[in-house]
Scaffold this active site. Structure first.
Site, PDB file in Angstrom:
ATOM      1  N   HIS A  69       0.819  -1.215  -0.109  1.00 54.86           N
ATOM      2  CA  HIS A  69      -0.063  -0.011   0.015  1.00 54.86           C
ATOM      3  C   HIS A  69       0.692   1.215   0.065  1.00 54.86           C
ATOM      4  O   HIS A  69       0.083   2.309  -0.205  1.00 54.86           O
ATOM      5  CB  HIS A  69      -0.991  -0.075   1.211  1.00 54.86           C
ATOM      6  CG  HIS A  69      -2.134  -0.857   0.831  1.00 54.86           C
ATOM      7  ND1 HIS A  69      -2.072  -2.253   0.745  1.00 54.86           N
ATOM      8  CD2 HIS A  69      -3.368  -0.582   0.853  1.00 54.86           C
ATOM      9  CE1 HIS A  69      -3.385  -2.756   0.625  1.00 54.86           C
ATOM     10  NE2 HIS A  69      -4.059  -1.708   0.651  1.00 54.86           N
ATOM     11  N   SER A  97      -0.406  -0.848  -5.826  1.00 60.81           N
ATOM     12  CA  SER A  97      -0.371  -1.852  -6.936  1.00 60.81           C
ATOM     13  C   SER A  97       0.393  -1.489  -8.121  1.00 60.81           C
ATOM     14  O   SER A  97      -0.108  -0.431  -8.569  1.00 60.81           O
ATOM     15  CB  SER A  97      -1.624  -2.404  -7.147  1.00 60.81           C
ATOM     16  OG  SER A  97      -2.334  -3.080  -6.000  1.00 60.81           O
ATOM     17  N   LYS A 133     -14.337  -8.001  -9.384  1.00 63.97           N
ATOM     18  CA  LYS A 133     -13.453  -8.754  -9.986  1.00 63.97           C
ATOM     19  C   LYS A 133     -12.873  -9.976  -9.442  1.00 63.97           C
ATOM     20  O   LYS A 133     -12.706 -11.048 -10.008  1.00 63.97           O
ATOM     21  CB  LYS A 133     -12.543  -7.976 -10.700  1.00 63.97           C
ATOM     22  CG  LYS A 133     -11.687  -8.686 -11.935  1.00 63.97           C
ATOM     23  CD  LYS A 133     -10.905  -7.676 -12.729  1.00 63.97           C
ATOM     24  CE  LYS A 133      -9.934  -8.442 -13.954  1.00 63.97           C
ATOM     25  NZ  LYS A 133      -9.665  -7.382 -14.956  1.00 63.97           N
ATOM     26  N   ASP A 134     -12.381  -9.796  -8.176  1.00 57.06           N
ATOM     27  CA  ASP A 134     -11.629 -10.536  -7.421  1.00 57.06           C
ATOM     28  C   ASP A 134     -12.798 -11.714  -7.093  1.00 57.06           C
ATOM     29  O   ASP A 134     -12.523 -13.031  -6.877  1.00 57.06           O
ATOM     30  CB  ASP A 134     -11.141 -10.155  -6.294  1.00 57.06           C
ATOM     31  CG  ASP A 134      -9.877  -9.652  -6.568  1.00 57.06           C
ATOM     32  OD1 ASP A 134      -9.268  -9.629  -7.634  1.00 57.06           O
ATOM     33  OD2 ASP A 134      -9.301  -8.713  -5.753  1.00 57.06           O
ATOM     34  N   GLU A 157       5.483 -34.102  -2.297  1.00 58.87           N
ATOM     35  CA  GLU A 157       4.269 -33.530  -2.790  1.00 58.87           C
ATOM     36  C   GLU A 157       4.523 -32.662  -4.230  1.00 58.87           C
ATOM     37  O   GLU A 157       5.759 -32.217  -4.320  1.00 58.87           O
ATOM     38  CB  GLU A 157       3.267 -32.623  -1.762  1.00 58.87           C
ATOM     39  CG  GLU A 157       2.770 -33.259  -0.868  1.00 58.87           C
ATOM     40  CD  GLU A 157       1.577 -33.940  -1.142  1.00 58.87           C
ATOM     41  OE1 GLU A 157       1.595 -35.174  -1.746  1.00 58.87           O
ATOM     42  OE2 GLU A 157       0.382 -33.508  -0.894  1.00 58.87           O
TER      43      GLU A 157
END
Lengths: 423, 187
Positions: A219, A223, A247-248, A291
């Site tokens: 912040h 972004s 959107k997310d 894994e």
């Protein structure tokens, strides 16, 4: 970042006004992930994965705490308690499959998040600290995932614990005592299982703490975006809420569709059948693999089969495996190109995709048996991996002629400023 | 008072040393020492506990192991291979120039005098701790006829010496004694 045009938080009633004076938590949230955080207007779906990773952490903590209510960390009963969760506990199967596949989902999302960072050079100034904290989060995730995989105390759990703690025995002089200290014995047993359980419970909350720092650091500059150029004016941004919450949210829906498809129809597709055999210290499974999300790094570990200079092969492999991630810490200073986005870097872009292929090939080899051909491919792949970061990236940065950058984000999205005005 | 400079008022700087500086340094030093002392039990609690250390010797009857056979047993929760080498295997191990090996040891270094056919080693690969194959019936013994680790492909010869692959050392020989001709005490 306090962009001057950012929306200001206004308490809507007497209670929120009172709260804003005593503990301005709603203001904090509003400025962090609400209408008070201006975000570039051109973020594509690659920017969805940070939120998805956060969702995965919450998913893992919720399912994990639920499992912890039924699990017993004792070598004698751990395996049975997991079967008890699967067969007897109400909805226990959902919690366990949700947690095991949630770990895979978390890594899928985080790998895409990391490779988004590689392509758009999100690690460059002024965002180095976000990147460094991200690498720390990734290391913590790897430790957490490894210790979680030990808890069911199946064959892969046991031998995974043995092999991974065996990595530390490669360290000269202090290696063996260090391994015994980590395990609390000479081989994985109650002591190791209990401490892995304690740490597996603790580390996700440490991750949550570092994520707060990660977002805090984000912040400050705000972004990045697909053009890689900085925000110039208000028209380059939209408020996080409602634009990116929506959107997310849509992205989260797609993610959940895929996650649930795996969870309900292929819950064991990413696991190993060997881990449904209780741990047996006298018999190593024919084919020990970690894994899937560790495969590229495991391939690098196994690529070192001969002593190098004065360093034994074993130590070399361990150093290389850890270096494969530690090299990311230096990325902001290895890539010196002033242009961020891969969209405007024709040469970088080609090597970026070569790296993606290289990591996929390494992953395939890491999941394969230790046969000569896979080891040979791993050796080539591991060499290229380090060449990419340590040689190719600095050279490409200095010789590449980037394509012209747009004047502004708005310009890039809408064409010229003239059109913007007309719009 | 002999040392007037320290005993003077709190803000006195007569001798360059204030009483408060002394208190700060003393308090922080003692606090630091206490904090470090508290780390000792916190770190030491992770080491092997007494009950784990107590299981540190075991006796094995080897009378039933015919030449060419091997058994797996447990010592300190880790596998031990007890192998009765055939004369051919002993010869194969002795014919190698030990000084040229990665971890130079002769068969005699790794067995007890007069008991060269009894090869007793940990069943723990020195690479990353897997159990090598070759002690059980029908298991792959690798190209040197000793042990083969399936995890990362380390190959050991008939003296359990590392010959190929990533492992840095020969299979470890645990401390043991022949209590009699047929009983071995490990640990």
């Amino acid at each position: 970042m306090s962009f001057p045009w950012a929306n200001q938080y206004k308490p809507s009633n007497a209670f929120t006004s009172w709260l804003d004076e005593k503990l301005p938590l709603p203001r904090f949230v509003y400025n962090a992930i609400g209408g008070g955080y201006p975000v570039p207007r051109n973020l594509n779906y690659a920017w969805n994965f940070g939120v998805l990773a956060g969702f995965c952490l919450v998913l893992q903590i919720v399912t994990g705490v639920t499992l912890a209510m039924h699990y017993a960390a004792n070598a004698g009963v751990a395996f049975d308690s997991v079967e008890h969760i699967m067969r007897d506990v109400n909805w226990g199967w959902l919690m366990r499959y949700g947690h095991a596949n949630g770990a895979s989902a978390f890594f899928v999302v985080v790998y895409i998040h990391i490779f988004r960072g590689f392509f758009y050079s999100s690690y460059k100034a002024p965002r180095e600290m976000i990147w460094l904290l991200g690498v720390v989060i990734f290391l913590l995730m790897m430790a957490t995932a490894f210790m979680g995989y030990v808890l069911p105390w199946g064959q892969m759990s046991f031998w995974g614990a043995k092999v991974i703690t065996g990595l530390f025995s490669a360290i000269p002089l202090v290696g063996e005592p260090l391994q015994q200290w980590l395990l609390g014995g000479f081989a994985p047993d109650d002591a190791a299982l209990n401490r892995f359980y304690a740490l597996h419970f603790l580390l996700p909350f440490v991750i949550a703490g570092v994520i707060i720092l990660h977002i805090w650091a984000l912040h400050i500059p705000g972004s990045s975006n697909p053009t890689g150029i900085e925000i110039k004016t208000e028209s380059d941004t939209v408020p996080f809420h409602p634009y990116y919450t929506a959107k997310d949210g849509f992205g989260l829906g797609i993610f959940l569709l895929i996650y649930c498809a795996v969870l309900f129809f292929f819950p064991n597709a990413l696991g190993h059948p060997d881990n449904y055999i209780p741990a047996n210290p006298l018999s190593t499974p024919a084919h020990i693999v970690p894994e899937w999300y560790f495969w590229p790094f495991y391939a690098i570990l196994r690529a070192f089969t001969a002593d190098f200079l004065f360093i034994p092969a074993k130590l070399m492999g361990v150093l290389a495996m850890f270096s494969a991630i530690l090299v990311w810490f230096f990325l902001p200073w290895l890539d010196t190109s002033p242009v961020r986005s891969g969209h405007f870097r024709p040469l970088f872009r080609k090597f970026y995709w070569l790296l993606v292929i290289d990591v996929l090939v390494l992953g395939y080899c890491g999941g394969s048996p230790a046969e000569t051909k896979y080891v040979l491919i791993s050796q080539i792949g591991a060499t290229y991996y380090f060449l990419h970061f340590l040689v190719i990236l600095p050279i490409v940065s200095s010789i590449e002629k980037p394509q012209p950058l747009p004047f502004s984000i708005t310009d890039h999205v809408l064409g010229t400023d003239a059109k913007t005005v007309a719009a | 008072m002999a040392d007037g400079a320290i005993i003077d008022g709190a803000d006195s700087t007569d001798a360059g040393v204030r009483r408060r500086d002394f208190i700060h340094i003393a308090a922080l030093s003692l606090g630091g020492v206490g904090g470090l002392a508290a780390l000792v039990p916190l770190i030491a609690q992770m080491s092997a506990s007494d009950d784990v250390l107590a299981e540190s010797s075991t006796e094995i009857d080897i009378s039933a192991i015919a030449a060419g056979q091997a058994i797996k047993t447990i010592w300190r929760k880790q596998p031990v291979f007890v192998r009765n080498l055939t004369p051919a295997e002993v010869a194969a191990a002795q014919s190698v120039d030990a000084t040229k090996l990665r971890d130079p040891q002769s068969l005699a270094d790794r067995t007890k005098p007069g008991k060269a056919n009894w090869l007793i080693t940990m069943g723990v690969c020195t690479h990353l701790g897997c159990v090598p194959l070759g002690a059980g019936q029908g298991e792959v013994k690798g190209e040197f006829g000793g042990y083969f680790c399936p995890c990362h492909g380390s190959i050991y010869d008939t003296a359990a010496r590392i010959r190929k692959g990533p492992a840095p050392k020969n299979l470890e020989v645990p401390p043991y004694v022949f209590s009699s001709d047929t009983v071995v005490k490990i640990g």
